[in-house]
Design a protein around this motif. Structure first.
Motif, PDB file in Angstrom:
ATOM      1  N   ASP A  58      -8.217   0.655  10.628  1.00 50.97           N
ATOM      2  CA  ASP A  58      -9.168   0.079  11.581  1.00 50.97           C
ATOM      3  C   ASP A  58      -8.843  -1.374  11.934  1.00 50.97           C
ATOM      4  O   ASP A  58      -9.602  -2.044  12.605  1.00 50.97           O
ATOM      5  CB  ASP A  58     -10.587   0.179  11.029  1.00 50.97           C
ATOM      6  N   GLY A  59      -7.693  -1.870  11.455  1.00 54.36           N
ATOM      7  CA  GLY A  59      -7.276  -3.238  11.745  1.00 54.36           C
ATOM      8  C   GLY A  59      -7.792  -4.268  10.768  1.00 54.36           C
ATOM      9  O   GLY A  59      -7.520  -5.461  10.914  1.00 54.36           O
ATOM     10  N   GLU A  60      -8.531  -3.830   9.742  1.00 52.87           N
ATOM     11  CA  GLU A  60      -9.068  -4.746   8.729  1.00 52.87           C
ATOM     12  C   GLU A  60      -7.928  -5.338   7.894  1.00 52.87           C
ATOM     13  O   GLU A  60      -7.015  -4.619   7.484  1.00 52.87           O
ATOM     14  CB  GLU A  60     -10.021  -3.978   7.820  1.00 52.87           C
ATOM     15  N   LEU A  61      -7.991  -6.643   7.630  1.00 54.66           N
ATOM     16  CA  LEU A  61      -7.012  -7.293   6.766  1.00 54.66           C
ATOM     17  C   LEU A  61      -7.258  -6.859   5.329  1.00 54.66           C
ATOM     18  O   LEU A  61      -8.324  -7.113   4.768  1.00 54.66           O
ATOM     19  CB  LEU A  61      -7.117  -8.813   6.885  1.00 54.66           C
ATOM     20  N   LEU A  62      -6.287  -6.166   4.746  1.00 58.26           N
ATOM     21  CA  LEU A  62      -6.412  -5.651   3.384  1.00 58.26           C
ATOM     22  C   LEU A  62      -5.748  -6.543   2.360  1.00 58.26           C
ATOM     23  O   LEU A  62      -6.231  -6.680   1.235  1.00 58.26           O
ATOM     24  CB  LEU A  62      -5.789  -4.252   3.286  1.00 58.26           C
ATOM     25  N   ALA A  63      -4.597  -7.129   2.736  1.00 58.10           N
ATOM     26  CA  ALA A  63      -3.821  -7.890   1.761  1.00 58.10           C
ATOM     27  C   ALA A  63      -2.801  -8.765   2.477  1.00 58.10           C
ATOM     28  O   ALA A  63      -2.485  -8.559   3.647  1.00 58.10           O
ATOM     29  CB  ALA A  63      -3.104  -6.942   0.798  1.00 58.10           C
ATOM     30  N   VAL A  64      -2.283  -9.711   1.729  1.00 47.17           N
ATOM     31  CA  VAL A  64      -1.112 -10.477   2.126  1.00 47.17           C
ATOM     32  C   VAL A  64      -0.053 -10.126   1.093  1.00 47.17           C
ATOM     33  O   VAL A  64      -0.332 -10.109  -0.113  1.00 47.17           O
ATOM     34  CB  VAL A  64      -1.393 -11.997   2.136  1.00 47.17           C
ATOM     35  N   ALA A  65       1.149  -9.800   1.568  1.00 44.71           N
ATOM     36  CA  ALA A  65       2.181  -9.319   0.660  1.00 44.71           C
ATOM     37  C   ALA A  65       3.552  -9.830   1.084  1.00 44.71           C
ATOM     38  O   ALA A  65       3.737 -10.311   2.206  1.00 44.71           O
ATOM     39  CB  ALA A  65       2.180  -7.795   0.631  1.00 44.71           C
ATOM     40  N   GLU A  66       4.489  -9.701   0.163  1.00 47.55           N
ATOM     41  CA  GLU A  66       5.896  -9.949   0.448  1.00 47.55           C
ATOM     42  C   GLU A  66       6.581  -8.589   0.508  1.00 47.55           C
ATOM     43  O   GLU A  66       6.351  -7.743  -0.360  1.00 47.55           O
ATOM     44  CB  GLU A  66       6.556 -10.772  -0.666  1.00 47.55           C
ATOM     45  N   VAL A  67       7.394  -8.380   1.521  1.00 49.42           N
ATOM     46  CA  VAL A  67       8.210  -7.177   1.597  1.00 49.42           C
ATOM     47  C   VAL A  67       9.552  -7.514   0.970  1.00 49.42           C
ATOM     48  O   VAL A  67      10.235  -8.437   1.414  1.00 49.42           O
ATOM     49  CB  VAL A  67       8.413  -6.707   3.058  1.00 49.42           C
ATOM     50  N   ALA A  68       9.901  -6.766  -0.087  1.00 49.71           N
ATOM     51  CA  ALA A  68      11.192  -6.962  -0.748  1.00 49.71           C
ATOM     52  C   ALA A  68      12.300  -6.364   0.120  1.00 49.71           C
ATOM     53  O   ALA A  68      12.031  -5.603   1.060  1.00 49.71           O
ATOM     54  CB  ALA A  68      11.171  -6.300  -2.112  1.00 49.71           C
ATOM     55  N   ALA A  69      13.534  -6.674  -0.186  1.00 47.77           N
ATOM     56  CA  ALA A  69      14.673  -6.120   0.549  1.00 47.77           C
ATOM     57  C   ALA A  69      14.686  -4.596   0.484  1.00 47.77           C
ATOM     58  O   ALA A  69      15.196  -3.934   1.391  1.00 47.77           O
ATOM     59  CB  ALA A  69      15.977  -6.686  -0.014  1.00 47.77           C
ATOM     60  N   THR A  70      14.077  -4.035  -0.545  1.00 54.25           N
ATOM     61  CA  THR A  70      13.991  -2.576  -0.704  1.00 54.25           C
ATOM     62  C   THR A  70      12.897  -1.960   0.160  1.00 54.25           C
ATOM     63  O   THR A  70      12.795  -0.745   0.244  1.00 54.25           O
ATOM     64  CB  THR A  70      13.688  -2.222  -2.170  1.00 54.25           C
ATOM     65  N   GLY A  71      12.019  -2.783   0.752  1.00 52.98           N
ATOM     66  CA  GLY A  71      10.904  -2.291   1.536  1.00 52.98           C
ATOM     67  C   GLY A  71       9.625  -2.144   0.738  1.00 52.98           C
ATOM     68  O   GLY A  71       8.598  -1.729   1.253  1.00 52.98           O
ATOM     69  N   ARG A  72       9.662  -2.507  -0.526  1.00 51.64           N
ATOM     70  CA  ARG A  72       8.484  -2.376  -1.393  1.00 51.64           C
ATOM     71  C   ARG A  72       7.597  -3.609  -1.242  1.00 51.64           C
ATOM     72  O   ARG A  72       8.074  -4.739  -1.235  1.00 51.64           O
ATOM     73  CB  ARG A  72       8.940  -2.220  -2.835  1.00 51.64           C
ATOM     74  N   LEU A  73       6.284  -3.377  -1.127  1.00 48.89           N
ATOM     75  CA  LEU A  73       5.332  -4.477  -1.021  1.00 48.89           C
ATOM     76  C   LEU A  73       5.022  -5.077  -2.381  1.00 48.89           C
ATOM     77  O   LEU A  73       4.789  -4.355  -3.345  1.00 48.89           O
ATOM     78  CB  LEU A  73       4.013  -3.990  -0.410  1.00 48.89           C
ATOM     79  N   LYS A  74       5.014  -6.391  -2.434  1.00 47.68           N
ATOM     80  CA  LYS A  74       4.543  -7.132  -3.607  1.00 47.68           C
ATOM     81  C   LYS A  74       3.348  -7.940  -3.115  1.00 47.68           C
ATOM     82  O   LYS A  74       3.500  -8.848  -2.302  1.00 47.68           O
ATOM     83  CB  LYS A  74       5.623  -8.058  -4.153  1.00 47.68           C
ATOM     84  N   TYR A  75       2.162  -7.575  -3.586  1.00 47.91           N
ATOM     85  CA  TYR A  75       0.944  -8.211  -3.091  1.00 47.91           C
ATOM     86  C   TYR A  75       0.797  -9.625  -3.637  1.00 47.91           C
ATOM     87  O   TYR A  75       0.928  -9.862  -4.828  1.00 47.91           O
ATOM     88  CB  TYR A  75      -0.287  -7.378  -3.470  1.00 47.91           C
ATOM     89  N   LEU A  76       0.500 -10.538  -2.730  1.00 45.51           N
ATOM     90  CA  LEU A  76       0.203 -11.915  -3.111  1.00 45.51           C
ATOM     91  C   LEU A  76      -1.298 -12.090  -3.279  1.00 45.51           C
ATOM     92  O   LEU A  76      -1.757 -12.828  -4.137  1.00 45.51           O
ATOM     93  CB  LEU A  76       0.736 -12.882  -2.051  1.00 45.51           C
ATOM     94  N   ARG A  77      -2.063 -11.367  -2.429  1.00 47.22           N
ATOM     95  CA  ARG A  77      -3.528 -11.394  -2.509  1.00 47.22           C
ATOM     96  C   ARG A  77      -4.054 -10.111  -1.889  1.00 47.22           C
ATOM     97  O   ARG A  77      -3.728  -9.800  -0.755  1.00 47.22           O
ATOM     98  CB  ARG A  77      -4.081 -12.594  -1.752  1.00 47.22           C
ATOM     99  N   VAL A  78      -4.838  -9.362  -2.661  1.00 50.07           N
ATOM    100  CA  VAL A  78      -5.488  -8.153  -2.156  1.00 50.07           C
ATOM    101  C   VAL A  78      -6.932  -8.507  -1.838  1.00 50.07           C
ATOM    102  O   VAL A  78      -7.652  -9.024  -2.699  1.00 50.07           O
ATOM    103  CB  VAL A  78      -5.420  -6.992  -3.171  1.00 50.07           C
ATOM    104  N   LEU A  79      -7.349  -8.229  -0.614  1.00 50.18           N
ATOM    105  CA  LEU A  79      -8.694  -8.568  -0.150  1.00 50.18           C
ATOM    106  C   LEU A  79      -9.585  -7.332  -0.043  1.00 50.18           C
ATOM    107  O   LEU A  79     -10.790  -7.454  -0.005  1.00 50.18           O
ATOM    108  CB  LEU A  79      -8.615  -9.253   1.217  1.00 50.18           C
TER     109      LEU A  79
END
Length: 86
Positions: free
Chosen positions: A60-81
């Protein structure tokens, strides 16, 4: 602070921006409803996005998290909202 106290609540509200708007310069990665639950639990997802910092948005467009995308494509969450109860 004195200036904020001297203006009305409506004017203050008018000047506020959402967290998503404040982070609009970050690329967005959208996730499905089932992935939204995984994000709310901090479960890393594999995404197709360039490496770097991103906003993770729900269906629905809601901001869920801020993350870093690793070179592998895996998300590493910096902050989950996101919370699970939505």
């Amino acid at each position: 602070l004195d200036r904020l106290e001297s203006v009305g609540a409506a004017e203050v509200k008018e000047r506020l921006v959402s967290l998503d708007q404040a982070l609009a310069d970050l690329p967005a990665v959208s996730v499905s409803a089932s992935e939204r639950v995984r994000v709310s639990h901090g479960v890393p997802l594999e995404v197709r996005a360039p490496a770097g910092r991103v906003r993770v948005l729900g269906p629905d467009g809601e901001l869920l998290a801020v993350a870093e995308v690793a070179a592998t494509g895996r998300l590493k969450y910096l902050r989950v909202l996101a919370s699970e109860d939505r």
